[in-house]
Design a protein around this motif. Structure first.
Motif, PDB file in Angstrom:
ATOM      1  N   LEU A  53      22.098 -56.290 -55.972  1.00  0.00           N
ATOM      2  CA  LEU A  53      22.393 -55.638 -54.694  1.00  0.00           C
ATOM      3  C   LEU A  53      21.796 -56.395 -53.508  1.00  0.00           C
ATOM      4  CD1 LEU A  53      22.008 -51.850 -55.562  1.00  0.00           C
ATOM      5  CD2 LEU A  53      24.121 -53.106 -55.080  1.00  0.00           C
ATOM      6  N   SER A  54      20.636 -57.000 -53.699  1.00  0.00           N
ATOM      7  CA  SER A  54      20.005 -57.704 -52.581  1.00  0.00           C
ATOM      8  C   SER A  54      20.644 -59.060 -52.292  1.00  0.00           C
ATOM      9  CB  SER A  54      18.503 -57.875 -52.835  1.00  0.00           C
ATOM     10  OG  SER A  54      18.281 -58.757 -53.911  1.00  0.00           O
ATOM     11  N   HIS A  55      21.330 -59.651 -53.277  1.00  0.00           N
ATOM     12  CA  HIS A  55      21.946 -60.967 -53.085  1.00  0.00           C
ATOM     13  C   HIS A  55      23.448 -60.911 -52.813  1.00  0.00           C
ATOM     14  CE1 HIS A  55      18.167 -62.231 -55.030  1.00  0.00           C
ATOM     15  NE2 HIS A  55      18.295 -63.238 -54.201  1.00  0.00           N
ATOM     16  N   CYS A  56      24.052 -59.751 -52.984  1.00  0.00           N
ATOM     17  CA  CYS A  56      25.500 -59.618 -52.808  1.00  0.00           C
ATOM     18  C   CYS A  56      25.831 -58.868 -51.530  1.00  0.00           C
ATOM     19  CB  CYS A  56      26.113 -58.868 -53.997  1.00  0.00           C
ATOM     20  SG  CYS A  56      26.130 -59.825 -55.516  1.00  0.00           S
ATOM     21  N   HIS A  57      27.063 -59.117 -51.061  1.00  0.00           N
ATOM     22  CA  HIS A  57      27.591 -58.306 -49.963  1.00  0.00           C
ATOM     23  C   HIS A  57      27.685 -56.867 -50.461  1.00  0.00           C
ATOM     24  CE1 HIS A  57      28.626 -61.980 -47.908  1.00  0.00           C
ATOM     25  NE2 HIS A  57      29.452 -62.349 -48.884  1.00  0.00           N
ATOM     26  N   LYS A  58      27.590 -55.921 -49.543  1.00  0.00           N
ATOM     27  CA  LYS A  58      27.722 -54.515 -49.934  1.00  0.00           C
ATOM     28  C   LYS A  58      29.075 -54.301 -50.603  1.00  0.00           C
ATOM     29  CE  LYS A  58      24.690 -51.853 -47.050  1.00  0.00           C
ATOM     30  NZ  LYS A  58      24.137 -50.934 -48.005  1.00  0.00           N
ATOM     31  N   PHE A  59      29.060 -53.477 -51.657  1.00  0.00           N
ATOM     32  CA  PHE A  59      30.291 -53.114 -52.340  1.00  0.00           C
ATOM     33  C   PHE A  59      31.111 -52.219 -51.426  1.00  0.00           C
ATOM     34  CE2 PHE A  59      32.770 -50.202 -54.957  1.00  0.00           C
ATOM     35  CZ  PHE A  59      33.475 -51.088 -55.739  1.00  0.00           C
ATOM     36  N   ASN A  83      36.440 -46.144 -50.233  1.00  0.00           N
ATOM     37  CA  ASN A  83      36.090 -44.742 -50.441  1.00  0.00           C
ATOM     38  C   ASN A  83      34.598 -44.617 -50.150  1.00  0.00           C
ATOM     39  OD1 ASN A  83      34.916 -42.468 -52.007  1.00  0.00           O
ATOM     40  ND2 ASN A  83      37.043 -42.129 -52.606  1.00  0.00           N
ATOM     41  N   SER A  84      34.248 -43.892 -49.104  1.00  0.00           N
ATOM     42  CA  SER A  84      32.845 -43.848 -48.658  1.00  0.00           C
ATOM     43  C   SER A  84      31.909 -43.276 -49.726  1.00  0.00           C
ATOM     44  CB  SER A  84      32.710 -43.067 -47.351  1.00  0.00           C
ATOM     45  OG  SER A  84      33.158 -41.738 -47.514  1.00  0.00           O
ATOM     46  N   ASP A  85      32.378 -42.298 -50.506  1.00  0.00           N
ATOM     47  CA  ASP A  85      31.534 -41.730 -51.572  1.00  0.00           C
ATOM     48  C   ASP A  85      31.253 -42.761 -52.662  1.00  0.00           C
ATOM     49  OD1 ASP A  85      31.285 -39.234 -50.381  1.00  0.00           O
ATOM     50  OD2 ASP A  85      33.024 -38.418 -51.430  1.00  0.00           O
ATOM     51  N   LEU A  86      32.281 -43.491 -53.081  1.00  0.00           N
ATOM     52  CA  LEU A  86      32.082 -44.527 -54.100  1.00  0.00           C
ATOM     53  C   LEU A  86      31.238 -45.679 -53.563  1.00  0.00           C
ATOM     54  CD1 LEU A  86      35.582 -44.687 -55.819  1.00  0.00           C
ATOM     55  CD2 LEU A  86      33.460 -43.735 -56.737  1.00  0.00           C
ATOM     56  N   ASP A  87      31.512 -46.081 -52.324  1.00  0.00           N
ATOM     57  CA  ASP A  87      30.715 -47.152 -51.725  1.00  0.00           C
ATOM     58  C   ASP A  87      29.232 -46.781 -51.702  1.00  0.00           C
ATOM     59  OD1 ASP A  87      33.069 -48.529 -51.288  1.00  0.00           O
ATOM     60  OD2 ASP A  87      33.172 -48.053 -49.147  1.00  0.00           O
ATOM     61  N   GLU A  88      28.932 -45.555 -51.280  1.00  0.00           N
ATOM     62  CA  GLU A  88      27.538 -45.102 -51.239  1.00  0.00           C
ATOM     63  C   GLU A  88      26.937 -45.060 -52.644  1.00  0.00           C
ATOM     64  OE1 GLU A  88      24.774 -41.268 -50.003  1.00  0.00           O
ATOM     65  OE2 GLU A  88      26.918 -41.199 -49.596  1.00  0.00           O
ATOM     66  N   PHE A  89      27.708 -44.565 -53.615  1.00  0.00           N
ATOM     67  CA  PHE A  89      27.191 -44.487 -54.979  1.00  0.00           C
ATOM     68  C   PHE A  89      26.804 -45.871 -55.492  1.00  0.00           C
ATOM     69  CE2 PHE A  89      27.690 -44.876 -59.543  1.00  0.00           C
ATOM     70  CZ  PHE A  89      26.759 -43.944 -59.964  1.00  0.00           C
ATOM     71  N   PHE A  90      27.719 -46.829 -55.414  1.00  0.00           N
ATOM     72  CA  PHE A  90      27.432 -48.144 -55.989  1.00  0.00           C
ATOM     73  C   PHE A  90      26.390 -48.922 -55.186  1.00  0.00           C
ATOM     74  CE2 PHE A  90      31.628 -47.445 -58.052  1.00  0.00           C
ATOM     75  CZ  PHE A  90      31.175 -47.494 -59.351  1.00  0.00           C
ATOM     76  N   ASN A  91      26.292 -48.704 -53.893  1.00  0.00           N
ATOM     77  CA  ASN A  91      25.316 -49.427 -53.076  1.00  0.00           C
ATOM     78  C   ASN A  91      23.935 -48.782 -53.053  1.00  0.00           C
ATOM     79  OD1 ASN A  91      26.895 -51.655 -52.043  1.00  0.00           O
ATOM     80  ND2 ASN A  91      28.069 -50.119 -50.941  1.00  0.00           N
ATOM     81  N   GLU A  92      23.843 -47.484 -53.353  1.00  0.00           N
ATOM     82  CA  GLU A  92      22.565 -46.796 -53.225  1.00  0.00           C
ATOM     83  C   GLU A  92      22.175 -45.955 -54.446  1.00  0.00           C
ATOM     84  OE1 GLU A  92      22.562 -44.655 -49.502  1.00  0.00           O
ATOM     85  OE2 GLU A  92      23.675 -46.272 -48.535  1.00  0.00           O
ATOM     86  N   ASP A  93      23.116 -45.193 -54.967  1.00  0.00           N
ATOM     87  CA  ASP A  93      22.770 -44.202 -55.995  1.00  0.00           C
ATOM     88  C   ASP A  93      22.812 -44.712 -57.427  1.00  0.00           C
ATOM     89  OD1 ASP A  93      22.532 -42.431 -53.878  1.00  0.00           O
ATOM     90  OD2 ASP A  93      24.570 -41.666 -54.099  1.00  0.00           O
ATOM     91  N   ALA A  94      23.567 -45.760 -57.696  1.00  0.00           N
ATOM     92  CA  ALA A  94      23.712 -46.247 -59.080  1.00  0.00           C
ATOM     93  C   ALA A  94      22.361 -46.665 -59.669  1.00  0.00           C
ATOM     94  CB  ALA A  94      24.696 -47.405 -59.137  1.00  0.00           C
TER      95      ALA A  94
END
Length: 83
Positions: free
Chosen positions: A15-21, A25-36
């Motif tokens: 996550l720190s080396h890649c562009h944000k996913f 879909n804002s819910d999925l984006d938030e999940f994979f970037n923060e909650d996963a």
């Protein structure tokens, strides 16, 4: 996809080396970037992603395998003697 991507387990380093996913879909984006990562820490699921080989800072796709179980209580118990 096998030729152009590599599948890796999503973690803080990825996550720190890649562009944000972003999938739109804002819910999925938030999940994979923060909650996963939190799901992994709580043993709720493991998240994997495909990263482009030619652009290793680009996550092409991601998915999570949820840790769950099949509940068997309430199912009829069959014994070998009932035949």
């Amino acid at each position: 996809m096998d030729e152009d991507c590599v599948m890796v387990k999503l973690n803080h380093d990825i996550l720190s080396h890649c562009h944000k996913f972003e999938c739109g879909n804002s819910d999925l984006d938030e999940f994979f970037n923060e909650d996963a990562i939190l799901y992994d820490a709580e043993l709720l699921g493991k998240t994997y992603c495909w990263i482009l080989k030619d652009s290793p800072n680009t996550i092409l796709a991601a998915f999570t395998l949820a840790n769950d179980s099949i509940k068997t209580y309430g199912m009829p118990i069959l014994s070998a003697c009932s035949r």
